[in-house]
Write a protein that holds these residues in place. Sequence first.
Motif, PDB file in Angstrom:
ATOM      1  N   HIS A  31       8.778 -15.116 -29.712  1.00 48.05           N
ATOM      2  CA  HIS A  31       8.552 -13.685 -29.986  1.00 48.05           C
ATOM      3  C   HIS A  31       8.749 -13.343 -31.459  1.00 48.05           C
ATOM      4  CE1 HIS A  31       7.926 -12.504 -25.866  1.00 48.05           C
ATOM      5  NE2 HIS A  31       8.851 -13.395 -25.556  1.00 48.05           N
TER       6      HIS A  31
ATOM      7  N   TRP B 228      12.306 -18.752 -16.111  1.00 48.41           N
ATOM      8  CA  TRP B 228      11.733 -17.807 -17.081  1.00 48.41           C
ATOM      9  C   TRP B 228      11.687 -16.400 -16.486  1.00 48.41           C
ATOM     10  CZ3 TRP B 228       7.372 -14.808 -16.410  1.00 48.41           C
ATOM     11  CH2 TRP B 228       6.523 -15.136 -15.347  1.00 48.41           C
ATOM     12  N   GLU B 229      11.487 -16.354 -15.160  1.00 46.46           N
ATOM     13  CA  GLU B 229      11.417 -15.038 -14.510  1.00 46.46           C
ATOM     14  C   GLU B 229      12.743 -14.296 -14.691  1.00 46.46           C
ATOM     15  OE1 GLU B 229      10.371 -17.865 -13.082  1.00 46.46           O
ATOM     16  OE2 GLU B 229       8.710 -17.528 -11.682  1.00 46.46           O
TER      17      GLU B 229
ATOM     18  N   SER C 256       1.905  -4.323 -30.425  1.00 43.91           N
ATOM     19  CA  SER C 256       2.832  -3.261 -30.043  1.00 43.91           C
ATOM     20  C   SER C 256       3.428  -2.620 -31.288  1.00 43.91           C
ATOM     21  CB  SER C 256       3.947  -3.825 -29.165  1.00 43.91           C
ATOM     22  OG  SER C 256       4.537  -4.929 -29.807  1.00 43.91           O
TER      23      SER C 256
ATOM     24  N   ASP D 173       6.741   0.581 -27.777  1.00 43.48           N
ATOM     25  CA  ASP D 173       5.884   0.969 -26.660  1.00 43.48           C
ATOM     26  C   ASP D 173       5.739  -0.167 -25.644  1.00 43.48           C
ATOM     27  OD1 ASP D 173       4.473  -0.525 -28.496  1.00 43.48           O
ATOM     28  OD2 ASP D 173       2.676   0.727 -28.484  1.00 43.48           O
ATOM     29  N   ALA D 174       6.197  -1.381 -25.999  1.00 38.73           N
ATOM     30  CA  ALA D 174       6.136  -2.501 -25.061  1.00 38.73           C
ATOM     31  C   ALA D 174       7.550  -2.832 -24.593  1.00 38.73           C
ATOM     32  CB  ALA D 174       5.498  -3.713 -25.730  1.00 38.73           C
ATOM     33  N   ILE D 175       7.715  -3.046 -23.297  1.00 43.37           N
ATOM     34  CA  ILE D 175       9.061  -3.113 -22.728  1.00 43.37           C
ATOM     35  C   ILE D 175       9.783  -4.423 -23.073  1.00 43.37           C
ATOM     36  CG2 ILE D 175       8.454  -4.005 -20.428  1.00 43.37           C
ATOM     37  CD1 ILE D 175      10.854  -1.104 -21.022  1.00 43.37           C
ATOM     38  N   ILE D 176       9.049  -5.529 -23.159  1.00 43.08           N
ATOM     39  CA  ILE D 176       9.707  -6.801 -23.489  1.00 43.08           C
ATOM     40  C   ILE D 176      10.198  -6.758 -24.933  1.00 43.08           C
ATOM     41  CG2 ILE D 176       9.354  -9.305 -23.764  1.00 43.08           C
ATOM     42  CD1 ILE D 176       7.409  -9.091 -21.318  1.00 43.08           C
ATOM     43  N   VAL D 177       9.376  -6.235 -25.805  1.00 42.66           N
ATOM     44  CA  VAL D 177       9.799  -6.069 -27.207  1.00 42.66           C
ATOM     45  C   VAL D 177      11.020  -5.151 -27.264  1.00 42.66           C
ATOM     46  CG1 VAL D 177       9.143  -5.094 -29.444  1.00 42.66           C
ATOM     47  CG2 VAL D 177       7.530  -6.527 -28.208  1.00 42.66           C
TER      48      VAL D 177
ATOM     49  N   SER E 200       1.479 -10.688 -33.633  1.00 44.36           N
ATOM     50  CA  SER E 200       1.295 -10.096 -32.322  1.00 44.36           C
ATOM     51  C   SER E 200       2.297  -8.997 -31.993  1.00 44.36           C
ATOM     52  CB  SER E 200       1.324 -11.168 -31.241  1.00 44.36           C
ATOM     53  OG  SER E 200       2.600 -11.739 -31.197  1.00 44.36           O
ATOM     54  N   ASN E 201       3.402  -8.943 -32.656  1.00 46.60           N
ATOM     55  CA  ASN E 201       4.295  -7.812 -32.407  1.00 46.60           C
ATOM     56  C   ASN E 201       5.093  -7.473 -33.655  1.00 46.60           C
ATOM     57  OD1 ASN E 201       6.839  -9.274 -32.431  1.00 46.60           O
ATOM     58  ND2 ASN E 201       6.116 -10.201 -30.543  1.00 46.60           N
TER      59      ASN E 201
ATOM     60  N   ILE F 164      13.652  -7.308 -19.650  1.00 50.27           N
ATOM     61  CA  ILE F 164      12.974  -6.070 -19.230  1.00 50.27           C
ATOM     62  C   ILE F 164      14.030  -5.013 -18.858  1.00 50.27           C
ATOM     63  CG2 ILE F 164      11.532  -5.071 -17.385  1.00 50.27           C
ATOM     64  CD1 ILE F 164       9.990  -7.860 -17.474  1.00 50.27           C
TER      65      ILE F 164
ATOM     66  N   LYS G 255      14.640  -1.357 -20.477  1.00 53.05           N
ATOM     67  CA  LYS G 255      14.659  -0.088 -19.745  1.00 53.05           C
ATOM     68  C   LYS G 255      15.930   0.708 -20.024  1.00 53.05           C
ATOM     69  CE  LYS G 255      11.540  -1.412 -16.079  1.00 53.05           C
ATOM     70  NZ  LYS G 255      11.408  -2.005 -14.752  1.00 53.05           N
TER      71      LYS G 255
ATOM     72  N   TYR H 217      13.205 -13.113 -18.344  1.00 53.63           N
ATOM     73  CA  TYR H 217      12.393 -11.951 -18.706  1.00 53.63           C
ATOM     74  C   TYR H 217      12.815 -10.707 -17.926  1.00 53.63           C
ATOM     75  CZ  TYR H 217       9.402 -14.206 -22.074  1.00 53.63           C
ATOM     76  OH  TYR H 217       8.948 -14.815 -23.212  1.00 53.63           O
ATOM     77  N   GLU H 218      13.237 -10.897 -16.677  1.00 56.07           N
ATOM     78  CA  GLU H 218      13.706  -9.734 -15.919  1.00 56.07           C
ATOM     79  C   GLU H 218      14.944  -9.126 -16.586  1.00 56.07           C
ATOM     80  OE1 GLU H 218      11.756 -10.553 -11.548  1.00 56.07           O
ATOM     81  OE2 GLU H 218      13.698 -11.426 -12.018  1.00 56.07           O
TER      82      GLU H 218
END
Lengths: 144, 414
Positions: A116, A24-25, A57, A77-81, A122-123, A32, A36, A28-29
Motif C-alpha cells: 500500500h 489476509w481476510e 483515492s 474516501d476509501a475505507i482500507i486507506v 494508486s493511493n 477495515i 470505520k 483486511y477486516e
Amino acid sequence: MIMEKDILEIESEFIESFSFLDTWEEKYEYIIELGKKLPALEEKYKTEDKKIKGCQSTVWLVSSYNNGKVFFKADSDAIIVKGLISMLIDVLSGHTPDKIINASLDFIDRIGMHTHLAQTRSNGLRAMVKQMKDYAIAYKVIHI
Amino acid sequence: MILTNPTSIDLDIGAIRQQFPILNRIVKNKPLVYFDNAATTQKPQSVIDAISHYYSNYNANIHRGVHSLAEEATAAYEASRIAVQQFIGAAFSEEVIFTTGTTEGINLVAYAWGRANIVAGDEILISGMEHHSNIVPWQILCNEKNAILKVIPVLDNGELSLIDYHNLLGPKTKMVAIVQVSNALGTVNPVKSIIKAAHQVGAVVLIDGAQSAVHLDIDVQDMDCDFFVFSGHKLYGPTGIGILYGKKNILESMPVFQGGGEMIKEVTFERTTYNELPYKYEAGTPNIAGAIALKAALDFLNDLGKDNIRKHEAALLKYATAQLEIIPGLTIIGKAREKVSLVSFIIKGVHPQDIGVLLDNQGIAVRTGHHCTQPLMERFDIAGTVRASFAVYNTLAEIDVLIAGLWKALKMLS
C-alpha cells in the motif's frame, strides 16, 4: 505520571496484533474495522489545500502543534486507506517533530501492508506519510 | 453488443490459454484471473519467442549495415510493416509508421501536423470520453496557437451525442480527434459517419484505435480516416511499439517531427534534406524487436480470426453483465448499444479502490480508478469505476470467480 508510549512501542503493538491474524481476510477486516472507527474529518477541513490526491483515492490531512508535539487528523474516501491512516495517526500523532521525522515506520512492512505504500500512484498513502513528515519538519523549523 | 458473423466458429479457449505462459501464474495463492486487458493484454508464446529469437539470432541495426544480420533484421522489420498495412487495410506500406505507442502517435500528429496547420481561432474537436492521451496533446497545441478545444458531450448511456457533434462541426473545425472505442466505458463510436461529417466541413480526422484495433476489423480506407493510431501491447504484442497510420498525401506534406538518424537523406551543417516516408518519421534506432514481435501478435489474431474472437468475447460480456447486475447497489457505467468486451461499474457506498484491493487478494486483476479519463468520470459525477475487460483467453468460469470475489469483498466491507 504515566510515561507516554514511544513510536516504536506503538508500532510493536500493531505488529503483535497482526501476528494473531492468520489470513489476509482477517488482516483486511481488522484494517477495515479501524477505518470505520476513525472519526470522519469535519467537512470544514476537507478543502483543496488539505487534500493529498492519489490516482485512485483521496486523503485529507490536518496537522496542529501543541506543547512541542505534532498532532494529526486525517480521512479518506476509501475505507482500507482510512484504516491504514488510522494506524499511521496512532503511531505518529502526539510526538515531537524529531521523533516523527526519524520514524522508519517498519511496522507497515512487518504487518504485510508494504504494497500500500509502494503503489506510488494508486493511493495517497505514501504521499500522506511524506506530508506528515514535512509538517514535522516545518513545525521544527518554526519553533526552533 | 457487437454483432458477430453467423459463420464465426467456437474457439478452443483451453488450447489458446496454453499459449500464454503467464496464465499459469499463482497470485496471492490463487490462480491468476486477469481482467485488465484494456490496460494491456498478456502475450502468447509466439510473441515472446519472436523477441527472444531476434536478440538471439539476428540482432542488428536496420537499414544501415550491409552485413547479413542487418539484412535479416531489416527484412523482418519491414515484413512487420507490411503485416500492419494488411491488418489495417492501408493503401501503401509507407503510410505505416512505427511509434512507441498510441500516445506518441497522437503527439506526433499534434506536433507536426498541428503546428503547420492550426492557427488562432481554429477549432479542434474531441469527445468527452477521450483518454488523457487524446486530450492533453491537443490542449498544448491549442494553448500555443490560441486555438479552441471543443468537446462532444457524452450521453447517459455512454454514447456520444451525435446531434451535438453535428452542431459543433463548423468551418473553423480543423481537426476531429476521436476514440473509436472508449477505454473506460467500452462504447464503440460510429467513426465512419463521424469522419464523413468532419470531411464535409474540411476537417482532418484522427482516430484513436488503442482499444478498437484488438476487437474490431480495421479498414482505414473504408473508414476514410486521415490518421489512425494504436498500440501493440493492447493486442497481444509487446509494449513500446505502436503504429501511426496517415494518408500518404497528408504525411508527405507534413513537416518533420523528431530530427536524427534514419529520417535524413543528406546532412550538412548548412541544411538537411529529409528521408521519404515512412522513415521521415522514424528518427533514431527504433524498437526493432518490438516491431518484429508485433507481427507475431497480428499473426496470432489473424490465425484465430477476429470474428471468432468477437463471438467469444461477446459471450463473456453478456454473461459478466448479467451476473454483475444481480449484485445489489451495482451500477454499470456505460450501456452503449454497441460495446466491446469491457464492463465498468460502481457499487453504492463502496470505493472502487477498496474493491480492487480485496479482489487482488483473491488473485483477480481488475482496473480501478479514473482510467486516465478524469473529465469522463466528472461527467458521470463519480471518482472512478471498477473495470473488468476481457480478452480471448478469458473464460466464463473466471467471471464466476470475479463475481464470487466481489460478493466476498462486499461482505468484508459491510
